[in-house]
Design an enzyme around this catalytic site. Structure first.
Site: not given
Lengths: 260, 390
Positions: B97, B139-140, B171, B246, B370
């Site tokens: 990662s 986002e949250p 990350t 992505l 992802e």
């Protein structure tokens, strides 16, 4: 300065080895190979000379096509070019045969410094490096753990028995055979591996080196009679139980023998 | 324990990988064994910590942006890059990662969508590991559905953008010097290069993770963060920008999952050969062999998916649905393999002296990030039916 590094490809330290049917060597089908770890220290030393100033690092190895991978790894680590003695006639050489081939390459290259590992992990003779030096008529030092290289000479520290050390000065050209642990060996970088594709690998035959009939299985003076795994000897005692139990039994035995 | 041995049932090494691809794999495999493996246990026992002291070595090896050209990057093909990701994840999903985020999510967008000045300023520093990046997309309140993005960037008249919003599950957020922040603007979603020392930018670590414990996961808060227009990625407009990143990262994950699976199968094969049950090795029992054969077969199939997708990527004939299939399948089978491996390890499998459970819980994250397992299923479902499922 030109530095020649002699590399040998040997079975991977984790490889499962089986003895050949004729008993004279191991089966190498399906075995993974790697650069002899002693030789990686020689290569690292050479690359440090290059890092410190102007130097060309040439690597040489003897063996079949699979050896290309060892040479490419060395080029990926930073060596400038490679010589690959790839000839079935070289197969089965004894240490003197190997030394003749390496000395012939050294004669063509005229390096200021030849760096090798102290010994190979498969053959274990530790004979080739001093023989190469003798054939080339240059001074050599073995079991070297530290080198200080200047323009025309090398000061080395050698390991002696019983933990003593020796400091020796050699005039160049000379040959240094390194002990493991002499330095921290670098990894081939991904960029280095990409650059290695463009670096030259010179293929040579025994005849190219003027050694036809002088090396290989037909010219050996040291004949391997057989290799074998010794039977488990008498008096060996297997300790059984959990790890903790085995450890305490072992400590007990060592105390019993008055060694602790 | 003997050093890690990869699976190569179909002899891909001799027939389908080039010398350079094998050398790249072996160089990273050796580094992971010698430098990373001795450190992993200590970091897993902490809650979200990465061995940052390895970053200079990772840069020296060329692990950051290895498939990008120029700017100090190795410029490897995508199969070699994939094999590198495989070897990193053989160590730990957190290690892969770290490299994925730096290379595919942060360096790639600068390389693909950045101005020449942005590329020259940031890429050499990031390849050298002197600048660590983080990728602020999620986002949250939104994950898979990127169009739910709430972070906004407002263009002030004097060439300044003002960013406001919160990003989560990021990350390396607290160790990064540079954040790639995706935000909604009047001209659609745009990407911004935000130095993390700008006033109004704050990063906090998320704690309590059961998974990816050897990785730093953060939350980013942007309150009236001002960035000049020169920090906007000029080549990215709309969702294509972040989705392009992505796709790069998902490709690496498909390979990485094979590495995690091989770590588990290698460990458990050795274990079951040595473990004596009822007078004989555990490996000699039918139920054990059933599991081991499942692992071998699924790893081999996953390798073939990766190899073909990788060759498509290098040939320029890649379709993003191929990456979806590879990511979805390979992470799924890797997770199944990790579970079976943990099962075979018995009680030993629940302690961190063994790897299988660490990979197993890591792969729960990898299955989710992802593009989740189900989201990739829907991408493939739409591809074959022409209908976006609701």
């Amino acid at each position: 300065m030109k530095v020649l590094v002699c590399l040998k490809q040997v079975p991977h330290s984790d490889a499962r080895l089986d003895i050949r049917d004729d008993g004279a060597w191991i089966k190498d089908d399906g075995v993974k190979f790697e650069i002899n770890s002693y030789d990686t220290y020689a290569l690292e030393q050479a690359l440090r000379v290059k890092d410190a100033g102007e130097a060309e690092v040439v690597v040489v190895s003897i063996g079949p096509d699979r050896v290309t991978q060892a040479l490419r790894t060395a080029l990926g680590m930073g060596a400038d070019r490679a010589v690959h003695v790839n000839d079935p006639e070289a197969e089965g050489s004894d240490p003197l045969g190997v030394a003749k081939i390496l000395a012939a390459v050294a004669a063509e290259e005229s390096p200021d410094l030849i760096l090798t590992g102290f010994m190979s992990e498969d053959g274990n003779f530790a004979a080739v490096p001093p023989m190469v030096a003798r054939l080339q008529g240059i001074p050599s030092a073995t079991a070297v753990v530290q080198c200080e290289i200047s323009d025309s000479s090398v000061r080395v520290e050698r390991e002696l028995e019983g933990g003593a050390m020796e400091v020796v000065d050699l005039e160049m050209p000379c040959l240094i055979a390194l002990q493991t642990g002499a330095n921290q060996v670098r990894y081939a970088s991904l960029k280095g591996i990409m650059q290695a594709k463009k670096k030259p690998v010179d293929a040579k035959t025994v005849a190219d080196l003027g050694l036809a009939g002088q090396v290989g299985a037909s010219a050996v003076k040291v004949v391997i009679e057989k290799i074998y795994r010794p039977d488990k000897g008498e008096g060996a005692e297997m300790l059984e139980g959990s790890t903790g139990e085995v450890v305490s039994q072992l400590v007990g035995k060592i105390k019993e023998l008055g060694l602790l | 324990m003997a050093d890690f041995t990869g699976v190569d049932f179909l002899e891909l090494e001799d027939l389908h990988y080039s010398d350079e691809e094998c050398l790249a794999r072996d160089a990273v495999r050796g580094w992971v064994s010698k430098e990373f493996m001795p450190r992993i246990q200590e970091h897993v026992r902490q809650d979200g910590s990465f061995p940052m002291e390895l970053v200079p070595q990772m840069a020296e090896l060329g692990l950051f942006g290895a498939n990008l050209r120029g700017y100090g990057c190795a410029g490897m093909n995508n199969v070699a890059y994939g094999l590198v990701m495989q070897e990193l994840e053989r160590g730990d999903s957190g290690l892969r990662s770290f490299a994925s985020v730096q290379g595919s999510l942060c360096m790639y967008p600068i390389h693909a969508y950045g101005s020449d000045e942005q590329k020259e300023k940031w890429l050499p520093e990031m390849a050298a590991g002197r600048v660590i990046g983080c990728f602020g997309l999620t986002e949250p309140d939104f994950g898979s559905y990127v169009s739910g993005m709430a972070t906004r960037a407002e263009h002030r008249s004097h060439g300044v953008w003002v960013l406001n919003g919160t990003k989560r599950w990021i990350t390396n957020g607290t160790v990064a010097q540079l954040a790639i922040i995706w935000a909604v603007t009047d001209e659609g979603v745009r990407g911004f290069l935000v130095e993390t020392d700008r006033p109004g930018f704050e990063a906090r670590d998320l704690k309590g993770k059961f998974s990816l414990r050897a990785s730093v996961t953060s939350e980013l808060f942007l309150q009236d963060v001002e960035v000049p227009d020169e920090n906007r990625l000029p080549g990215a407009q709309g969702l294509g920008g972040p989705l392009g990143c992505l796709n790069q990262a998902r490709y690496g994950i498909a390979w990485g999952a094979v590495g995690a699976a091989m770590a588990c199968s290698d460990e458990v094969l050795q274990y079951t050969k040595d473990r004596i049950v009822q007078g004989g090795p555990l490996a000699g029992k039918q139920l054990t062999q059933q599991k081991l054969v499942f692992m071998l077969t699924e790893i081999t199939k996953a390798q073939l998916l990766c190899l073909h997708v990788g060759r498509h990527k290098d040939a320029g004939t890649l379709h993003h649905t191929m990456v979806s299939m590879a990511k979805r399948n390979n992470v799924d089978v890797a997770l199944q393999i990790a579970r079976k491996a943990r099962d075979l390890l018995g009680a030993n499998g629940i302690v961190d002296d063994y790897q299988a459970m660490r990979h197993m819980v890591n792969l729960e994250t990898v299955r989710t990030y992802e593009g989740t397992h189900d989201v990739h299923m829907l991408i493939l479902g739409e591809h074959i039916t022409g209908m976006r499922a609701i």
